[in-house]
Motif scaffolding. Sequence first.
Motif, mmCIF file in Angstrom:
data_model
loop_
_atom_site.group_PDB
_atom_site.id
_atom_site.type_symbol
_atom_site.label_atom_id
_atom_site.label_comp_id
_atom_site.label_asym_id
_atom_site.label_seq_id
_atom_site.Cartn_x
_atom_site.Cartn_y
_atom_site.Cartn_z
ATOM 1 N N GLY A 500 34.118 -18.539 14.776
ATOM 2 C CA GLY A 500 33.277 -17.964 13.733
ATOM 3 C C GLY A 500 33.112 -18.890 12.545
ATOM 4 O O GLY A 500 32.006 -19.029 11.995
ATOM 5 N N MET A 501 34.215 -19.528 12.135
ATOM 6 C CA MET A 501 34.123 -20.449 11.003
ATOM 7 C C MET A 501 33.280 -21.665 11.354
ATOM 8 O O MET A 501 32.472 -22.139 10.531
ATOM 9 N N LEU A 502 33.440 -22.194 12.570
ATOM 10 C CA LEU A 502 32.611 -23.329 12.985
ATOM 11 C C LEU A 502 31.136 -22.947 13.029
ATOM 12 O O LEU A 502 30.260 -23.736 12.638
ATOM 13 N N PHE A 503 30.853 -21.751 13.490
ATOM 14 C CA PHE A 503 29.472 -21.295 13.528
ATOM 15 C C PHE A 503 28.895 -21.191 12.117
ATOM 16 O O PHE A 503 27.767 -21.628 11.849
ATOM 17 N N LEU A 504 29.669 -20.611 11.187
ATOM 18 C CA LEU A 504 29.183 -20.471 9.815
ATOM 19 C C LEU A 504 29.005 -21.826 9.146
ATOM 20 O O LEU A 504 28.037 -22.043 8.389
ATOM 21 N N VAL A 505 29.952 -22.741 9.408
ATOM 22 C CA VAL A 505 29.812 -24.080 8.819
ATOM 23 C C VAL A 505 28.563 -24.775 9.370
ATOM 24 O O VAL A 505 27.792 -25.410 8.633
ATOM 25 N N GLY A 506 28.333 -24.662 10.692
ATOM 26 C CA GLY A 506 27.143 -25.283 11.278
ATOM 27 C C GLY A 506 25.862 -24.693 10.732
ATOM 28 O O GLY A 506 24.903 -25.426 10.414
ATOM 29 N N ILE A 507 25.817 -23.383 10.596
ATOM 30 C CA ILE A 507 24.632 -22.738 10.045
ATOM 31 C C ILE A 507 24.411 -23.147 8.594
ATOM 32 O O ILE A 507 23.272 -23.382 8.141
ATOM 33 N N SER A 508 25.504 -23.260 7.846
ATOM 34 C CA SER A 508 25.377 -23.653 6.440
ATOM 35 C C SER A 508 24.834 -25.071 6.321
ATOM 36 O O SER A 508 23.994 -25.367 5.448
ATOM 37 N N ILE A 509 25.316 -25.965 7.188
ATOM 38 C CA ILE A 509 24.815 -27.350 7.147
ATOM 39 C C ILE A 509 23.333 -27.396 7.493
ATOM 40 O O ILE A 509 22.536 -28.097 6.849
ATOM 41 N N LEU A 510 22.926 -26.619 8.504
ATOM 42 C CA LEU A 510 21.517 -26.586 8.869
ATOM 43 C C LEU A 510 20.656 -25.995 7.747
ATOM 44 O O LEU A 510 19.564 -26.505 7.435
ATOM 45 N N ASP A 511 21.135 -24.948 7.112
ATOM 46 C CA ASP A 511 20.394 -24.361 6.005
ATOM 47 C C ASP A 511 20.260 -25.340 4.844
ATOM 48 O O ASP A 511 19.192 -25.449 4.214
ATOM 49 N N PHE A 512 21.376 -26.042 4.564
ATOM 50 C CA PHE A 512 21.321 -27.016 3.473
ATOM 51 C C PHE A 512 20.351 -28.149 3.803
ATOM 52 O O PHE A 512 19.601 -28.612 2.937
ATOM 53 N N ALA A 513 20.340 -28.592 5.085
ATOM 54 C CA ALA A 513 19.415 -29.661 5.478
ATOM 55 C C ALA A 513 17.969 -29.204 5.389
ATOM 56 O O ALA A 513 17.071 -29.961 4.977
ATOM 57 N N ILE A 514 17.726 -27.952 5.769
ATOM 58 C CA ILE A 514 16.355 -27.439 5.712
ATOM 59 C C ILE A 514 15.882 -27.312 4.269
ATOM 60 O O ILE A 514 14.748 -27.666 3.924
ATOM 61 N N LEU A 515 16.774 -26.798 3.413
ATOM 62 C CA LEU A 515 16.398 -26.643 2.009
ATOM 63 C C LEU A 515 16.259 -27.983 1.304
ATOM 64 O O LEU A 515 15.497 -28.112 0.329
ATOM 65 N N ALA A 516 16.996 -28.996 1.755
ATOM 66 C CA ALA A 516 16.938 -30.302 1.100
ATOM 67 C C ALA A 516 15.658 -31.065 1.448
ATOM 68 O O ALA A 516 15.284 -32.024 0.767
ATOM 69 N N VAL A 517 15.021 -30.687 2.572
ATOM 70 C CA VAL A 517 13.806 -31.410 2.974
ATOM 71 C C VAL A 517 12.643 -31.033 2.056
ATOM 72 O O VAL A 517 12.428 -29.874 1.742
#
Length: 517
Positions: A500-517
């Motif tokens: 669960g923590m790995l999933f949340l960390v992965g989703i957070s990284i993807l969200d941050f990458a999407i918002l940073a673009v």
Amino acid sequence: MLRSSNTIKCVAASLIRKQTRCSVLQLHPVTSPRPFSSAASSNLLGYSPMAPQVPFNIKVAADASKIPTATDVTTSGGVWAPSSAKREKLKELQGELAEHKDKSKNLTLDDLATNEERLDLYLADGLLAIVSTVEQSAVYGDAVSDNVIAAITQGMDELFQTDQLTQVQWEATLTDISKLLDLQLSTLPPERCLKDVRDFYVPPRVVDDDVGDAHKPAVQIFDSAGLPEHAHAYEAIIRFRLLLAQAAVDHFKVSWTTLTMLSDQDVDRGAVTGTLVDKQAATLDAKKLQRVISAYLRSDCALRAEAVWNLMDRDNDGLLDETEMNLVCILSFEPVRMALTRVFMEALDASPVRVFSGSIDGTNLDTNVITPPKRPSWRQRRREVKERKRLAKLFQRSVHAHFIDEVEMPHRMRCIYAWANKKHQENKVDSVLVDDAGWSGRKRYVELQPKISFPEFKEVQVEHFLQFDRIGTELINGFRENLWVSQGRNRQRRQLYRNGMLFLVGISILDFAILAV
């Protein structure tokens, strides 16, 4: 104890014996029909309606005295091992071992446990070594044990001066015997006997391919003859025997009504024969009671059950009805459960449940380096108390539910009585006419069930209820299985949290990458 709702019961007695012998539930013919007969469901004894259909070409033995074997049980669609939630969970955990197995060694559920969890498994192994040694052999001929047994025997000989005991004498005598056992128990303190209980174990028999015989492992507590090599292990065995005897004394002290109350069958027999009988006996045999206590002090499970059987046999004919037979099993089981509970709590108090900064002698569990022991912090002390409560609660639940839910003791007892070759009344129900002149014109009958002797009971018990000859071992094994289930769930929970923590960390990284673009 977890249990599934669709528990599969054992073999159908009617399918095995319908044509081979007279069923104990077969009634004598009557002139008028009797609805709601007590024997209406007797043909389904031990049969599971969910079992597969029995082929018609199965050959049933022509010998009317043949007792169904385990093969007969399986062939007829019955099964003794119930389908419970705990069994299903153990199968699931065993299946997960395939993900961790290495070709060089066969892993077990013990290998997946953490260092702290293995302490709990070692505790169960130590108690199993003590209990199995007591249940499988008589008392050892050692100077310490001889002195202890001799002192208790001499004290009991002085207390049992009369042949019969009233209720007041019964309770007073058992109270004095309990004090005598307490005096001997004080010479074997649990903090000394059970301090190293996690080091006790019965070594497995390892077969050497070259020699072709079993050889001893590098370290063991019991030698090849079953004698303890560890001094504390020997004292623990003697202490457990004393606890067994004291538990029997305490339990029989409060079981006066159970032992003296006549069963309904005995009352009916007295009414049929015209004999005036009291509903409750006024006295009990003192020598039989002494033999019961001596059996718990010296002998194995089979001899204990025989001694209790003779104590329940008030008319000295060696025969008991089904209700009394069930009471004998309960009276034989309860002292073992009480003694096990006490020795388990003593083992928890004798040594720490969790070792945080090295063991008691300062040896680190991971590096085997001797370091000065440190005082545990308040958080570690709090966790120690929490783990003690958890283990005590788990053990209490195990010993109370194992024989009822997992072993299915009541159902096995019904089958033992039904399948036994009872010579009394030629193994038939005796229907006696007691009234044929009622105002309604209907006749009244009394049905007298046949009685069973101890050899007849043992003949079926050794075939279908071997757990009765190792009650303590079965209880400890049930507790160890519950430890496996608890530890397996903890591993699955930790894995779920990590995923669960790995999933949340992965989703957070993807969200941050999407918002940073």
